[in-house]
Design an enzyme around this catalytic site. Structure first.
Site, PDB file in Angstrom:
ATOM      1  N   GLU A 154     -10.753  -9.144   3.811  1.00 26.79           N
ATOM      2  CA  GLU A 154      -9.446  -8.604   3.422  1.00 26.79           C
ATOM      3  C   GLU A 154      -8.679  -8.016   4.592  1.00 26.79           C
ATOM      4  O   GLU A 154      -7.450  -8.123   4.649  1.00 26.79           O
ATOM      5  CB  GLU A 154      -9.615  -7.535   2.329  1.00 26.79           C
ATOM      6  CG  GLU A 154      -9.859  -8.089   0.930  1.00 26.79           C
ATOM      7  CD  GLU A 154     -11.326  -8.365   0.632  1.00 26.79           C
ATOM      8  OE1 GLU A 154     -12.135  -8.418   1.585  1.00 26.79           O
ATOM      9  OE2 GLU A 154     -11.675  -8.526  -0.550  1.00 26.79           O
ATOM     10  N   GLU A 214     -16.896  -9.735  -4.309  1.00 32.38           N
ATOM     11  CA  GLU A 214     -16.876  -8.595  -5.238  1.00 32.38           C
ATOM     12  C   GLU A 214     -17.312  -9.030  -6.632  1.00 32.38           C
ATOM     13  O   GLU A 214     -18.000  -8.294  -7.341  1.00 32.38           O
ATOM     14  CB  GLU A 214     -15.470  -7.983  -5.267  1.00 32.38           C
ATOM     15  CG  GLU A 214     -15.123  -7.324  -3.936  1.00 32.38           C
ATOM     16  CD  GLU A 214     -13.668  -6.863  -3.872  1.00 32.38           C
ATOM     17  OE1 GLU A 214     -12.775  -7.713  -4.042  1.00 32.38           O
ATOM     18  OE2 GLU A 214     -13.451  -5.657  -3.671  1.00 32.38           O
TER      19      GLU A 214
END
Ligand code: 3H9
Length: 650
Positions: A126, A106
């Site tokens: 995640e 990210e």
């Protein structure tokens, strides 16, 4: 200062910011704080034309610092930092030198450009931790590479390597050779270009209702009850359909909600337990022995699985059987294993053939003489096993490690009298051994430290989770299994329908309940164990399973056990015969809430686990939970019986 987790250097007009936060350059509080200070500082510095952001060592950034997730989030938060970088007045170049995972990916997505080395990999893992990306991953990635390419990364654990990142225009360039120097040179050239639009502001095309319906069905199926994958898909879809602003806020809200969930806590617990499992503190600094050539004695289901696991890990294997026909059957079974693996895209057909080419076959034990390690996987009978070890201890080199795959028998009895005991060890695989991740490592009292270390090292090479187990009947896993089954049978004796028990466990997350499992594995093995104990004069009460076996109901293989089965079918059907046979031994029918059934069974497992810890059979509650999760199908999202018991969640 050398212990600063973020370093700053100047190379001409380029500022080089290096995240140096071992072991994985995670984006902990100190890293976020320093990066957030650096953005305005470098913006204000007139001599800086652009910023190259990279990671020290072989990784870019392994993600957010997972150890922080057990506490409330602390500012500055990652989304805030990434927004600041995205809106910086000077270009930030993510020089992705290795893995960029989770928050690391990210971070790279929020930079104005990405330059990648051939070792770069982008991933959003995640969902493995029961959460979704929480810093724009579900919003920026689809805007940079399109929804179709982004979905498998966001919700299905796919990764994008450096080459592919260039093809997808995720990366502005692939830099070979001296990566950092190349990235700095490229950044210096590109820094003069007008700044590109922030990724969060790019348009994104909606692939249409059919795409979402199909993706939802696929992910629902593969998630097997886990919440995060569908939530990640939902976040992606919402951002595509309602815009990045709404998408980002939905993403953050969902991330925070899931981060606080029991499922995420369980998955984090297992994440750290799995990593510490491979390091036995008592073996620190002990060099394992080198294993290149491994022998497997016995070509039944277990031996074939162990041979496949060893071949998959690149070892050469000598498989021994009693006669040529059994060897041929074992080879055919191995061919089937590699064909199935190729079908599941675990390797190509050619790689399957290459693995099989590393298999040597032999009748008898003499040709195991050159092996570095031999694993015995013959019939579970003390005398049969002793015959094998008597011969192995004569033919094998003195420094060869000799291991038994026994699941119940005391390994000391198996090797007693066969010379120095230092080279013997128990290596208990779980069926199918090429699939199941658990390896119970059972040292004998005199097993040499480097032999134990070799067990742990082998587990690592085989990508398995090693757990040390002390010697007792059934070691850790089968001892708990016995207690679990005993408790389940006790409930049946009290009048609870066994089908209701199976259903409760399936709802809890097991693939099947204890009675379906017995029918699949066969009721006769534990029956024979009980009979053997009775034969030794032990007081073993008659189990309900004994009644069924005595009536010829041994499970699926005989067309019926606890349930009936249509010929060739695996679907359990209610059985009038079982009801009739068990009627005299069970109480009046009793309805019990599924939650109570689960609570009672988990409590029984945890109680046995505590005894196991007290006796030193296991090293930690985590070790017991790893055994349950990786050897017995305990649902990962629930952590394990010890985890649930410690949280009073049962
Ligand atoms: C995330 O990023 C959320 C964001 O979307 C949003 C935030 C707002 N943190 O695996 P190894 C430790 S969620 C803290 O043996 P390898 C690990 O416990 C995160 N610690 O190394 C071990 O410690 P120890 C998304 C971490 O080289 C040591 O590092 N990212 C973290 O075989 C070595 O680990 C992930 O899920 C962490 N993020 O593999 C990636 N990661 O030595 C998770 C590792 O004390 N990590 N540790 O036992 C991995 O997949 C692997 O560790 C990695 C390295 C591939 C990076």
């Amino acid at each position: 200062m050398s212990d600063m987790p973020v370093k700053l250097e100047r190379r001409g007009a380029i500022a080089v910011v290096t995240i140096d936060n071992p072991p994985v350059n995670a984006l902990g509080l100190a890293v976020r704080q320093r990066l957030l200070e650096l953005v305005p500082e470098l913006e204000a510095d007139g001599s800086v034309a652009g910023v190259v952001l990279t990671g020290a060592g072989s990784l870019f950034v392994g993600g957010a610092d997972i150890t922080e997730f057990d506490h409330p989030p602390q500012a500055p938060h990652l989304p805030e930092l990434l927004e600041r970088i995205e809106c910086a007045g000077k270009p930030w170049f993510a020089a992705v030198n290795g893995m960029a995972l989770g928050g690391g990916a990210e971070l790279a997505l929020a930079c104005h450009y990405r330059l990648v080395s051939p070792k770069a990999r982008f991933g959003l893992p995640e969902i493995n931790l029961g959460i979704i990306p929480g810093a724009g991953g579900t919003q920026r990635l689809p805007r940079l590479i399109g929804v179709e390419a982004a979905l498998p990364v966001i919700a299905e654990k796919a990764q994008i390597d450096g080459q592919r990142a260039v093809e997808l225009h995720l990366a502005a360039g692939l830099v070979e050779g001296d990566f950092l120097a190349g990235a700095i040179a490229a950044a210096a050239e590109m820094a003069t270009l007008p700044l590109p639009s922030p990724a969060a502001e790019l348009p994104v095309a909606d692939p249409g209702e059919g795409f979402w319906t199909e993706a939802t069905a696929r992910i629902h199926k593969s998630a097997k009850g886990a919440k995060a994958p569908l939530a990640a898909l939902e976040s992606l879809r919402l951002g595509v359909q309602k815009g990045a602003m709404e998408g980002l806020s939905f993403e953050r809200e969902t991330f925070l909600r899931l981060r606080a969930s029991d499922e995420a806590a369980a998955l984090r617990y297992l994440f750290f337990a799995e990593r510490s499992a491979s390091r036995s503190s008592s073996l620190r600094g002990v060099e394992p022995r080198r294993i290149n050539l491994a022998g497997v004695v016995g070509g039944g289901t277990m031996g074939v699985g162990i041979a496949a696991a060893l071949l998959n890990a690149g070892l050469t294997v000598v498989l021994s059987e009693r006669d040529a026909a059994s060897l041929e059957r074992a080879r055919t079974a191995l061919e089937a294993v590699f064909a199935a693996q190729a079908k599941r895209k675990m390797h190509s057909d050619q790689e399957g053939r290459d693995r099989l080419a590393r298999l040597k076959r032999t009748v008898g034990l003499d040709e195991l003489a050159g092996c570095d390690l031999v694993i015995e996987a013959v019939f579970e009978d003390l005398n049969v096993k002793r015959d094998v070890f008597a011969r192995l201890s004569q033919v094998c080199r003195a420094d060869a490690i000799l291991a038994t795959n026994t699941s119940y028998i005391d390994p000391r009895l198996i090797v007693e009298g066969f010379g120095s005991q230092e080279r013997f060890i128990g290596l208990h695989f779980f069926s199918p051994a090429q699939v199941m991740k658990l390896l119970e490592i059972i040292p004998l009292p005199q097993t040499a430290a480097d032999v134990k270390a070799t067990g742990f090292d082998l587990a690592k090479r085989l990508a398995k989770v090693p757990v040390r187990a002390g010697i007792c009947e059934g070691f850790i896993g089968n001892r708990i299994l016995k207690r679990y089954r005993g408790e389940a049978e006790q409930m049946v004796a009290e009048g609870v329908d066994f089908a209701a028990i199976d259903a409760a466990l399936r709802d809890f997350g097991y693939a099947m309940g204890p009675f379906e499992m017995q029918d699949l594995a066969g009721l006769d093995i534990s029956f024979m164990n009980r009979e053997a104990a009775r034969g030794r004069g032990e007081n073993v009460p008659e189990a309900l399973g004994d009644i069924l076996v005595r009536a010829g109901r041994k499970g699926q293989k005989t067309g019926g056990g606890w349930y009936d089965y249509e010929p060739g079918e695996r679907k359990p059907q209610p059985s009038a015969a079982t009801a009739r046979l068990l009627a005299p031994s069970i109480g009046a029918p009793k309805q019990v809430d599924p939650g109570k059934i689960i609570g009672r069974l988990i409590k029984a497992m945890a109680d046995e686990g505590r005894k196991i810890l007290e006796e030193g059979i296991a090293d930690s509650p985590e070790a017991i939970d790893l055994v349950e999760v990786h050897g017995y199908g305990f649902p990962r999202g629930k952590g394990g019986p010890m985890f649930l018991s410690a949280r009073n969640a049962i």
